[in-house]
Design a protein around this motif. Sequence first.
Motif, PDB file in Angstrom:
ATOM      1  N   VAL A 106      60.478  40.903  39.739  1.00 36.80           N
ATOM      2  CA  VAL A 106      61.209  39.688  39.358  1.00 36.80           C
ATOM      3  C   VAL A 106      61.894  39.903  38.011  1.00 36.80           C
ATOM      4  CG1 VAL A 106      59.305  38.439  38.240  1.00 36.80           C
ATOM      5  CG2 VAL A 106      61.140  37.163  39.330  1.00 36.80           C
ATOM      6  N   SER A 107      63.136  39.570  37.990  1.00 36.01           N
ATOM      7  CA  SER A 107      63.947  39.691  36.791  1.00 36.01           C
ATOM      8  C   SER A 107      63.481  38.711  35.712  1.00 36.01           C
ATOM      9  CB  SER A 107      65.377  39.324  37.221  1.00 36.01           C
ATOM     10  OG  SER A 107      66.247  39.461  36.165  1.00 36.01           O
ATOM     11  N   ILE A 108      63.422  39.177  34.473  1.00 30.08           N
ATOM     12  CA  ILE A 108      63.167  38.285  33.334  1.00 30.08           C
ATOM     13  C   ILE A 108      64.284  38.551  32.336  1.00 30.08           C
ATOM     14  CG2 ILE A 108      61.607  37.730  31.412  1.00 30.08           C
ATOM     15  CD1 ILE A 108      60.389  36.817  34.056  1.00 30.08           C
ATOM     16  N   GLN A 109      65.196  37.584  32.223  1.00 25.59           N
ATOM     17  CA  GLN A 109      66.413  37.779  31.427  1.00 25.59           C
ATOM     18  C   GLN A 109      66.152  37.553  29.936  1.00 25.59           C
ATOM     19  OE1 GLN A 109      69.025  34.539  31.594  1.00 25.59           O
ATOM     20  NE2 GLN A 109      70.866  35.650  30.961  1.00 25.59           N
ATOM     21  N   ALA A 112      67.537  34.536  27.924  1.00 28.90           N
ATOM     22  CA  ALA A 112      66.948  33.228  28.191  1.00 28.90           C
ATOM     23  C   ALA A 112      65.601  33.017  27.514  1.00 28.90           C
ATOM     24  CB  ALA A 112      66.790  33.038  29.694  1.00 28.90           C
ATOM     25  N   CYS A 113      64.936  34.108  27.097  1.00 28.39           N
ATOM     26  CA  CYS A 113      63.559  33.934  26.620  1.00 28.39           C
ATOM     27  C   CYS A 113      63.299  34.581  25.268  1.00 28.39           C
ATOM     28  CB  CYS A 113      62.568  34.471  27.655  1.00 28.39           C
ATOM     29  SG  CYS A 113      62.786  36.187  28.092  1.00 28.39           S
ATOM     30  N   PHE A 124      59.736  35.084  21.392  1.00 27.86           N
ATOM     31  CA  PHE A 124      59.820  35.510  22.789  1.00 27.86           C
ATOM     32  C   PHE A 124      58.896  34.601  23.592  1.00 27.86           C
ATOM     33  CE2 PHE A 124      61.242  39.531  25.015  1.00 27.86           C
ATOM     34  CZ  PHE A 124      60.949  39.114  26.293  1.00 27.86           C
ATOM     35  N   PHE A 125      59.443  33.978  24.604  1.00 30.27           N
ATOM     36  CA  PHE A 125      58.648  33.109  25.489  1.00 30.27           C
ATOM     37  C   PHE A 125      57.984  34.001  26.542  1.00 30.27           C
ATOM     38  CE2 PHE A 125      58.521  29.970  29.098  1.00 30.27           C
ATOM     39  CZ  PHE A 125      57.730  29.016  28.497  1.00 30.27           C
ATOM     40  N   LYS A 127      55.191  33.612  28.412  1.00 28.14           N
ATOM     41  CA  LYS A 127      54.370  33.075  29.521  1.00 28.14           C
ATOM     42  C   LYS A 127      54.811  33.548  30.907  1.00 28.14           C
ATOM     43  CE  LYS A 127      52.859  28.984  27.007  1.00 28.14           C
ATOM     44  NZ  LYS A 127      52.915  27.515  26.886  1.00 28.14           N
ATOM     45  N   PRO A 128      56.110  33.559  31.207  1.00 30.12           N
ATOM     46  CA  PRO A 128      56.496  34.035  32.542  1.00 30.12           C
ATOM     47  C   PRO A 128      56.128  35.498  32.782  1.00 30.12           C
ATOM     48  CG  PRO A 128      58.263  32.723  31.595  1.00 30.12           C
ATOM     49  CD  PRO A 128      57.265  32.976  30.493  1.00 30.12           C
ATOM     50  N   ALA A 131      52.374  35.556  33.420  1.00 26.66           N
ATOM     51  CA  ALA A 131      52.088  35.012  34.760  1.00 26.66           C
ATOM     52  C   ALA A 131      52.481  36.010  35.832  1.00 26.66           C
ATOM     53  CB  ALA A 131      52.834  33.693  34.959  1.00 26.66           C
ATOM     54  N   SER A 132      53.589  36.673  35.597  1.00 25.28           N
ATOM     55  CA  SER A 132      54.074  37.663  36.536  1.00 25.28           C
ATOM     56  C   SER A 132      53.051  38.786  36.726  1.00 25.28           C
ATOM     57  CB  SER A 132      55.399  38.197  35.987  1.00 25.28           C
ATOM     58  OG  SER A 132      56.029  39.043  36.868  1.00 25.28           O
ATOM     59  N   ASN A 135      49.887  37.910  38.494  1.00 29.06           N
ATOM     60  CA  ASN A 135      50.046  37.683  39.932  1.00 29.06           C
ATOM     61  C   ASN A 135      50.574  38.911  40.681  1.00 29.06           C
ATOM     62  OD1 ASN A 135      49.351  34.754  40.495  1.00 29.06           O
ATOM     63  ND2 ASN A 135      50.710  34.549  38.726  1.00 29.06           N
ATOM     64  N   ILE A 137      53.126  40.712  40.216  1.00 31.09           N
ATOM     65  CA  ILE A 137      54.580  40.788  40.341  1.00 31.09           C
ATOM     66  C   ILE A 137      55.048  41.663  39.180  1.00 31.09           C
ATOM     67  CG2 ILE A 137      56.730  39.461  40.184  1.00 31.09           C
ATOM     68  CD1 ILE A 137      55.124  37.072  41.374  1.00 31.09           C
TER      69      ILE A 137
END
Lengths: 272, 272
Positions: A106-109, A112-113, A124-125, A127-128, A131-132, A135, A137
């Motif tokens: 999954v891309s994390i741009q 955006a973060c 830097f956010f 959390k995604p 979580a990735s 899980n 990912i």
Amino acid sequence: MENNLIFVKLGGSLITEKSAPYTINYDAIRRIVKEIKEAIDAKQDLNLLIGHGGGSFPHPIAQSFRTIEGFIQTNSVRGFALCQNAASTLNRIVVDLLLDYGVDAVSIQPTACCIAENGEISDFFIKPIEASINNDITPIVFGDCVFDTIRGCTVVSTEQILTYLSKYIRPSRVLIFELVGGVYTADPQKDKKAKLIPEITVENFSTVESYLGGSYSVDVTGGMLKKVKELLKIAKRGIECEILSGQSGNIKKALKGERGLGTIIKPITLFN
Amino acid sequence: MENNLIFVKLGGSLITEKSAPYTINYDAIRRIVKEIKEAIDAKQDLNLLIGHGGGSFPHPIAQSFRTIEGFIQTNSVRGFALCQNAASTLNRIVVDLLLDYGVDAVSIQPTACCIAENGEISDFFIKPIEASINNDITPIVFGDCVFDTIRGCTVVSTEQILTYLSKYIRPSRVLIFELVGGVYTADPQKDKKAKLIPEITVENFSTVESYLGGSYSVDVTGGMLKKVKELLKIAKRGIECEILSGQSGNIKKALKGERGLGTIIKPITLFN
């Protein structure tokens, strides 16, 4: 005890044709993706965070608009938008291929973060990304242009992102795959006498620095010296880094645990 | 006094062919982008934040993997990755076209900057969006799959994103452009007697709710009723919303300040 998380960087010059704008090196990228998939299949508990460079997608734009320096002229805003578009366009191709080969990526741009302060990541956010990984990912980050609290905008390299993230999400190893298979005493693409430096340590760094001074492999986010300096920050957290060639089976070997295929930047702890 | 920021949503059914997976409605999207550019050129101080739906890109995947419900089965992780890929693929096309037409647009990927809690956005890294607007760059968000602290993952609609953002970045208006030009007493695509409801207020909402109950325009993120309920949250912050048709010049007109082309959701303040 090692955890099962490895940070991987795929150099921009490895996956794109650096001499031709907006050109993918499909042969290389397909082989790399296949190696990654085979390594994941061979070691079920392996977790990866992958970052990739921009190569011939954002680099020519970033260079022409001097995006790393910020909003310095009237067309800087346009340059920022074009640069992000180019970086994301390459990222789409990488993530799309990973998915095609069965990797749950999954891309994390970064735009955006992530926020920078005078060229260094300051916020830097994460959390995604956490979580990735939790899980199973595989998050895919990339060298990108981001907003900067001092300059307005800047460009952050994949190494800068990996360094920042290694503070919060501790990998067991960091593997930097490039076209050039490690750190050499001179630019191996220009000087046939260049020799591979197998290990960089606190003790030999000043010698290494003298070799790398100058124009060795310069791109908009700095040359090999900047890369090594960034990785030393990770090594100072006690994490081993390696810069190695992304050619011919190396990715699979290194992900399976083989060491010393390129230049190791030794982890630095208070006790060594 | 009004500020110059308008939140715009472009419905997924407006910019894609909803009946054919992965199919762009290029005629529509090109016309829309042209109208946006003309509106920006006509009103130099206009700032936009644009969100777009997923239409025939992520929706069929999200539906098939039940991504909104979370990591509920063994293939949910794969579904999440494929859904994000599809959402980002559409976003690339939208942003690329905006740039081609001269709009300084930058993608902001929700997966990377947003976390949900049981289907509702609970955390959003808004600094890049703020920086973008402050620098006259148009941020482009989109309905996306995001990580969820309870479900593992979920899907958030563009309306949910705009609602969340309107708490922190106050727009003067929110314009929701859809294929269907507003809220009707019945589904206008199925019932010729359906009449446009020009205004939704606190007073008439329960009547409107009785019209909208059921299957009117259902997609994975809910039908028209869910959309209206989401916009009422924005209206409760004193911000006027309008749901209107994205066809034939409406976008340009509405961005220039024309009102009442569709259904207005009246701002609700303590004093009215």
